[in-house]
Design an enzyme around this catalytic site. Structure first.
Site, PDB file in Angstrom:
ATOM      1  N   LEU A 230      24.000  33.812   6.670  1.00 16.08           N
ATOM      2  CA  LEU A 230      24.536  35.000   7.330  1.00 16.08           C
ATOM      3  C   LEU A 230      23.461  36.069   7.530  1.00 16.08           C
ATOM      4  O   LEU A 230      23.536  36.869   8.467  1.00 16.08           O
ATOM      5  CB  LEU A 230      25.697  35.562   6.506  1.00 16.08           C
TER       6      LEU A 230
ATOM      7  N   ASN B 259      30.822  31.577   6.181  1.00 18.64           N
ATOM      8  CA  ASN B 259      30.080  32.647   6.852  1.00 18.64           C
ATOM      9  C   ASN B 259      31.015  33.528   7.680  1.00 18.64           C
ATOM     10  O   ASN B 259      30.896  34.758   7.687  1.00 18.64           O
ATOM     11  CB  ASN B 259      28.991  32.060   7.746  1.00 18.64           C
TER      12      ASN B 259
ATOM     13  N   ARG C 110      33.341  41.735   5.252  1.00 14.51           N
ATOM     14  CA  ARG C 110      32.425  42.878   5.254  1.00 14.51           C
ATOM     15  C   ARG C 110      32.898  43.985   6.188  1.00 14.51           C
ATOM     16  O   ARG C 110      32.640  45.169   5.952  1.00 14.51           O
ATOM     17  CB  ARG C 110      31.019  42.431   5.643  1.00 14.51           C
TER      18      ARG C 110
ATOM     19  N   ASP D 191      23.989  28.924  15.557  1.00 13.06           N
ATOM     20  CA  ASP D 191      24.555  27.910  14.674  1.00 13.06           C
ATOM     21  C   ASP D 191      25.174  28.645  13.492  1.00 13.06           C
ATOM     22  O   ASP D 191      24.468  29.250  12.685  1.00 13.06           O
ATOM     23  CB  ASP D 191      23.454  26.959  14.202  1.00 13.06           C
TER      24      ASP D 191
ATOM     25  N   LEU E  86      36.983  29.379  15.831  1.00  7.00           N
ATOM     26  CA  LEU E  86      37.426  28.178  16.542  1.00  7.00           C
ATOM     27  C   LEU E  86      36.341  27.105  16.581  1.00  7.00           C
ATOM     28  O   LEU E  86      36.495  26.094  17.264  1.00  7.00           O
ATOM     29  CB  LEU E  86      37.834  28.522  17.978  1.00  7.00           C
TER      30      LEU E  86
ATOM     31  N   PHE F  33      36.162  24.363  24.846  1.00  7.85           N
ATOM     32  CA  PHE F  33      37.330  24.258  25.728  1.00  7.85           C
ATOM     33  C   PHE F  33      38.357  25.344  25.402  1.00  7.85           C
ATOM     34  O   PHE F  33      38.672  26.209  26.226  1.00  7.85           O
ATOM     35  CB  PHE F  33      37.934  22.859  25.588  1.00  7.85           C
TER      36      PHE F  33
ATOM     37  N   ALA G 105      41.329  28.579  13.344  1.00  7.62           N
ATOM     38  CA  ALA G 105      41.928  27.549  14.188  1.00  7.62           C
ATOM     39  C   ALA G 105      41.832  26.227  13.445  1.00  7.62           C
ATOM     40  O   ALA G 105      40.820  25.545  13.492  1.00  7.62           O
ATOM     41  CB  ALA G 105      41.215  27.467  15.534  1.00  7.62           C
TER      42      ALA G 105
ATOM     43  N   THR H 217      28.768  21.244  21.255  1.00  9.33           N
ATOM     44  CA  THR H 217      29.841  20.612  22.031  1.00  9.33           C
ATOM     45  C   THR H 217      30.441  21.571  23.050  1.00  9.33           C
ATOM     46  O   THR H 217      31.134  21.136  23.963  1.00  9.33           O
ATOM     47  CB  THR H 217      30.961  20.070  21.118  1.00  9.33           C
TER      48      THR H 217
ATOM     49  N   TYR I  13      36.533  15.256  10.155  1.00 10.70           N
ATOM     50  CA  TYR I  13      37.254  16.333  10.835  1.00 10.70           C
ATOM     51  C   TYR I  13      38.462  16.785  10.016  1.00 10.70           C
ATOM     52  O   TYR I  13      38.660  17.990   9.798  1.00 10.70           O
ATOM     53  CB  TYR I  13      37.698  15.859  12.213  1.00 10.70           C
TER      54      TYR I  13
END
Length: 330
Positions: free
Chosen positions: A66, A106, A113, A61, A80, A16, A121, A40, A152
């Site tokens: 990395l 990551n 780097r 994902d 975010l 969103f 966020a 999501t 969360y």
């Protein structure tokens, strides 16, 4: 400081808020790589951007090592990514913690780097059920570390700690934004958050379900204002954390009544049991954002709700949505 026209990696860019960030960056002339796992987020959120030659989408994902990531050169990395609604992070508790921990590490490594500016966020949830009101950045919070919201809350608190550790120990150029309740177009109608639940219930003629007494408060910031605040922080030399939110506080019941009036529905307001650890009051002190960034929200609640309702009316099939798990919206 950020240079005009540089390449920006937006992790969680199909969500969103992330999709609005990508859109604004492209409008400002930046090249954007949107990274999202689509757990999501939704490809539909960025479908209108795919024709732009400055836009690239990578399904990934971010908790993967990395070494498995594609080449992502970036002058800036905006992180975010995270399930943000109560329904999502309760459905994906381990994934939420992994994104906050491994995903943030990551993203920080990627920024380090390339000598890139990194923006995290974070969220007002780091304050928990606050004992200080309004909440300033110096407040340490009142968080239950083992409750149903903890996956969360603690993911974001850890992400903040890791971000500042990279800054102190490795010299990574970072910024931390604590985002308060944000709403607007592209929210998912069934994600369990406050505004989309009330709007879809009102548009479908269903009862507006308020968790608890409805006297608990929230401070809602329209997405365009939140994006402006995030990008003002990103383009500054400020580290933060910095609260990004609207200091206009209102009760959950008052919000339900506003949405009823704006939709013209005669749907009743009903009450259901309150959620565990649901904050009783939530309101940001944005003094730092005002003084250091010259930023404050410009869109008032009624105008923001009108825009949001109009979007849902165009994009949502009328249906009764499930009751919210908590009166929240980020």
């Amino acid at each position: 400081m950020v240079s005009e026209g540089e390449h920006v990696v937006v992790i969680g860019g199909a969500g969103f808020l992330g999709s609005h960030v990508c859109e604004r960056l492209l409008r400002y002339g930046y090249r954007v790589t949107c990274v999202d796992s689509l757990i999501t987020g939704s490809a539909d959120n960025v479908s209108q951007l795919r024709h732009d030659r400055g836009f690239r989408f990578v399904e990934l994902d971010v908790t993967r090592p990395l070494s498995e990531w594609p080449e992502l050169p970036g002058g800036s990395v905006l992180h975010l990514a995270s399930p943000a609604s109560p329904k999502d992070y309760r459905r994906l508790p381990v994934e939420t913690l992994r994104v906050g921990a491994i995903g943030t590490e990551n993203a920080l490594e990627l920024a380090s780097r390339h000598g890139a500016r990194f923006l995290l966020a974070s969220t007002s949830e780091v304050y928990g059920d606050p004992a200080e009101h309004p909440q300033s950045e110096s407040y340490w919070g009142n968080v239950n570390p083992v409750g149903p919201r903890s996956v969360y809350d603690e993911a974001k608190r850890y992400a903040e700690a890791l971000t500042l550790a990279y800054h102190r120990e490795r010299g990574t150029d970072v910024a931390v934004a604590r985002i308060f309740n944000t709403y607007g177009p592209r929210m998912r109608s069934g994600d369990g958050r406050l505004v989309p639940n009330f709007v879809t219930q009102a548009l479908s003629g269903a009862a507006l379900t308020v968790a608890g007494t409805g006297t608990q408060t929230r401070s809602l910031c329209y997405v365009d204002d939140t994006v402006s605040g995030l990008l003002a922080l990103w383009r500054s030399d400020l580290t933060g954390p910095v609260n990004i939110g609207n200091p206009h506080e209102l009760s959950v019941r008052h919000l339900a009544e506003e949405i009823r009036a704006l939709t013209g529905t005669d749907s009743p307001i009903t009450f259901i049991p309150g959620a565990v650890d649901d904050p009783r009051r939530r309101c940001p002190d944005i003094t730092l954002a005002r003084t250091a960034l010259g930023w404050e929200p410009e869109i008032d609640l009624r105008e923001g709700l009108r825009r949001t309702i109009a979007w849902f009316a165009r994009h949502t099939v009328p249906a009764v949505s499930a009751a919210p798990l908590a009166n929240d919206s980020r």
